[in-house]
Design an enzyme around this catalytic site. Structure first.
Site, PDB file in Angstrom:
ATOM      1  N   ARG A 157     -16.340  -2.550  -4.361  1.00  0.00           N
ATOM      2  CA  ARG A 157     -15.329  -3.157  -3.484  1.00  0.00           C
ATOM      3  C   ARG A 157     -15.938  -3.987  -2.352  1.00  0.00           C
ATOM      4  NH1 ARG A 157     -10.806  -1.181  -5.667  1.00  0.00           N
ATOM      5  NH2 ARG A 157     -11.012   0.859  -6.629  1.00  0.00           N
ATOM      6  N   GLU A 183     -13.704  -8.229 -20.806  1.00  0.00           N
ATOM      7  CA  GLU A 183     -12.700  -7.203 -21.094  1.00  0.00           C
ATOM      8  C   GLU A 183     -11.312  -7.827 -21.210  1.00  0.00           C
ATOM      9  OE1 GLU A 183     -12.590  -3.918 -18.328  1.00  0.00           O
ATOM     10  OE2 GLU A 183     -10.942  -2.956 -19.416  1.00  0.00           O
ATOM     11  N   HIS A 188      -3.746   3.614 -16.071  1.00  0.00           N
ATOM     12  CA  HIS A 188      -4.300   4.437 -17.146  1.00  0.00           C
ATOM     13  C   HIS A 188      -3.721   5.854 -17.098  1.00  0.00           C
ATOM     14  CE1 HIS A 188      -8.134   1.727 -16.878  1.00  0.00           C
ATOM     15  NE2 HIS A 188      -7.036   1.036 -17.082  1.00  0.00           N
ATOM     16  N   ASP A 210      -9.981  -2.667 -24.058  1.00  0.00           N
ATOM     17  CA  ASP A 210      -9.321  -1.566 -23.362  1.00  0.00           C
ATOM     18  C   ASP A 210      -7.983  -1.300 -24.049  1.00  0.00           C
ATOM     19  OD1 ASP A 210      -7.545  -0.277 -21.392  1.00  0.00           O
ATOM     20  OD2 ASP A 210      -9.221  -0.517 -20.009  1.00  0.00           O
ATOM     21  N   GLU A 228     -11.655   5.898 -18.899  1.00  0.00           N
ATOM     22  CA  GLU A 228     -11.437   5.495 -17.502  1.00  0.00           C
ATOM     23  C   GLU A 228     -10.113   6.108 -17.045  1.00  0.00           C
ATOM     24  OE1 GLU A 228     -13.130   0.980 -17.142  1.00  0.00           O
ATOM     25  OE2 GLU A 228     -11.229   1.250 -18.176  1.00  0.00           O
ATOM     26  N   HIS A 259     -13.978  -8.478 -15.989  1.00  0.00           N
ATOM     27  CA  HIS A 259     -12.618  -9.010 -16.132  1.00  0.00           C
ATOM     28  C   HIS A 259     -12.747 -10.524 -15.971  1.00  0.00           C
ATOM     29  CE1 HIS A 259     -10.627  -4.992 -14.713  1.00  0.00           C
ATOM     30  NE2 HIS A 259     -11.547  -4.811 -15.621  1.00  0.00           N
ATOM     31  N   HIS A 310     -12.757   0.725 -23.959  1.00  0.00           N
ATOM     32  CA  HIS A 310     -12.263   1.555 -22.864  1.00  0.00           C
ATOM     33  C   HIS A 310     -11.102   2.336 -23.454  1.00  0.00           C
ATOM     34  CE1 HIS A 310     -13.860  -1.028 -19.283  1.00  0.00           C
ATOM     35  NE2 HIS A 310     -14.786  -0.248 -19.805  1.00  0.00           N
ATOM     36  N   TYR A 323     -14.771  -5.480  -8.789  1.00  0.00           N
ATOM     37  CA  TYR A 323     -13.402  -5.986  -8.923  1.00  0.00           C
ATOM     38  C   TYR A 323     -13.168  -7.245  -8.096  1.00  0.00           C
ATOM     39  CZ  TYR A 323     -12.241  -1.559 -11.144  1.00  0.00           C
ATOM     40  OH  TYR A 323     -12.193  -0.496 -11.991  1.00  0.00           O
ATOM     41  N   HIS A 383     -19.871  -1.753 -15.050  1.00  0.00           N
ATOM     42  CA  HIS A 383     -18.629  -2.514 -14.889  1.00  0.00           C
ATOM     43  C   HIS A 383     -18.794  -3.325 -13.619  1.00  0.00           C
ATOM     44  CE1 HIS A 383     -14.457  -3.589 -14.400  1.00  0.00           C
ATOM     45  NE2 HIS A 383     -14.108  -2.941 -15.482  1.00  0.00           N
ATOM     46  N   HIS A 423      -4.884  -1.701 -21.705  1.00  0.00           N
ATOM     47  CA  HIS A 423      -4.612  -3.115 -21.407  1.00  0.00           C
ATOM     48  C   HIS A 423      -3.997  -3.831 -22.611  1.00  0.00           C
ATOM     49  CE1 HIS A 423      -8.029  -3.109 -18.148  1.00  0.00           C
ATOM     50  NE2 HIS A 423      -7.093  -2.209 -17.922  1.00  0.00           N
ATOM     51  N   ASP A 437      -1.095  -2.130 -15.332  1.00  0.00           N
ATOM     52  CA  ASP A 437      -2.448  -1.598 -15.565  1.00  0.00           C
ATOM     53  C   ASP A 437      -2.582  -0.219 -14.924  1.00  0.00           C
ATOM     54  OD1 ASP A 437      -5.088  -1.160 -16.009  1.00  0.00           O
ATOM     55  OD2 ASP A 437      -5.820  -2.833 -14.800  1.00  0.00           O
TER      56      ASP A 437
HETATM   57 ZN   LIG Z   1      -7.258  -0.925 -16.386  1.00  0.00          ZN
HETATM   58 ZN   LIG Z   2     -11.009  -0.977 -18.720  1.00  0.00          ZN
END
Ligand SMILES: [Zn+2]
Ligand SMILES: [Zn+2]
Length: 276
Positions: free
Chosen positions: A36, A143, A228, A176, A256, A106, A213, A69, A66, A179, A226
């Site tokens: 972050r 992804e 999970h 994923d 995840e 992403h 994922h 973000y 990963h 997703h 989104d």
């Molecule tokens: Zn996600």
């Molecule tokens: Zn994912």
């Protein structure tokens, strides 16, 4: 069977291996840095030594990262796009240093610009990163996204187009399940999951698929939500996971899903019980 979870690196990157040992997994994903924040402390020689010593002692077959973000290679703001290129370059370098085979990315979000333009910017950003890191073997795995907002990568066609245009063996994919479902791919039935993965194969190529994922979904088909959910507890149920576990043992699969109340241990057990 390559199966694992997203492991924590709190207190040190090498701590992921201890979590992996406790959970009995042979595959993991980590954030190689605070995901972050833009700024990342470089990997020190000491950190690298500790990580590779733990890696050697472990049962881990595939470890990957990963990306942050914050990255948005699509950003219409040149400064932000370049910051993203810089940060992804650093991520690839970190993976090289740590022996991580790929990083999951992403693709980006268009914001107010037309999507075609956003995709052009992603392609040019990826080309720059590949060039900046030409000595590295680390793959950037794009992804598929939930298709939320203006995000790019909700369709297999989006991902393939980027792959084709970047023209590098160092681009791959990460799929994923949550997703895909909320982006409109109905994988709830065996027929549906088979059809979706066949179409992924035709469009993107399963040989370029670096990881799954493995997430159930709180959101409905096409909801673009989104969120999970634990395996078998969401809108997907067990069928797609049974299919993936039995058809793709050698593709890394990481959870995840929510971690509270032994979430990982329970989800791993549920997944292992699906193996024929
Ligand atoms: Zn996600
Ligand atoms: Zn994912």
């Amino acid at each position: 069977m390559l199966l694992g979870v997203h492991c924590s690196v709190a207190g040190g990157l090498e701590n992921a291996f201890e979590e992996a040992r406790l959970k009995g997994i042979n595959t993991f994903q980590i954030f190689s840095r605070n995901q972050r924040q833009w700024k990342a402390k470089p990997v020190s020689d000491e950190e690298r030594r500790r990580f590779s010593a733990a890696f050697k002692k472990s049962n881990i077959k595939v470890a990957f990262s990963h990306c942050s973000y914050l990255l948005n290679l699509a950003s219409a703001n040149d400064a932000l796009q370049q910051l993203s290129v810089h940060s992804l370059t650093e991520e690839v370098e970190r993976c090289s240093l740590l022996g991580l085979s790929f990083c999951v990315l992403h693709p980006g979000a268009a914001g107010e610009q037309p999507k075609e333009q956003a995709i052009r910017r992603i392609i040019s950003g990826l080309r720059q990163v590949i060039k900046n890191t030409r000595k590295s073997k680390v793959v950037i795995a794009l992804e598929n996204t939930a298709g939320q907002g203006t995000s790019v990568g909700g369709t297999f066609e989006n991902l393939r187009y980027i792959y084709e245009e970047v023209e590098s063996k160092r681009i791959g994919f990460c799929l994923d399940t949550c997703h895909a479902f909320v982006a409109g791919y109905d994988i709830r039935t065996e027929k549906g999951v088979e059809k979706t993965l066949n179409s992924f194969d035709k469009i993107c190529g399963l040989k370029h698929l670096k990881a799954f994922h493995i997430n159930d979904s709180k959101g409905d088909l096409g909801s673009r939500l989104d969120r999970h959910e634990n395996i078998g507890k969401g809108k997907l149920g067990l069928i797609p996971f049974k299919y993936i576990m039995n058809h793709f043992p050698h593709i890394p699969k990481v959870l995840e899903t929510p971690k509270e109340e032994d979430g990982d241990e329970i989800n791993l057990k549920v997944l292992r019980n699906l193996i024929d």
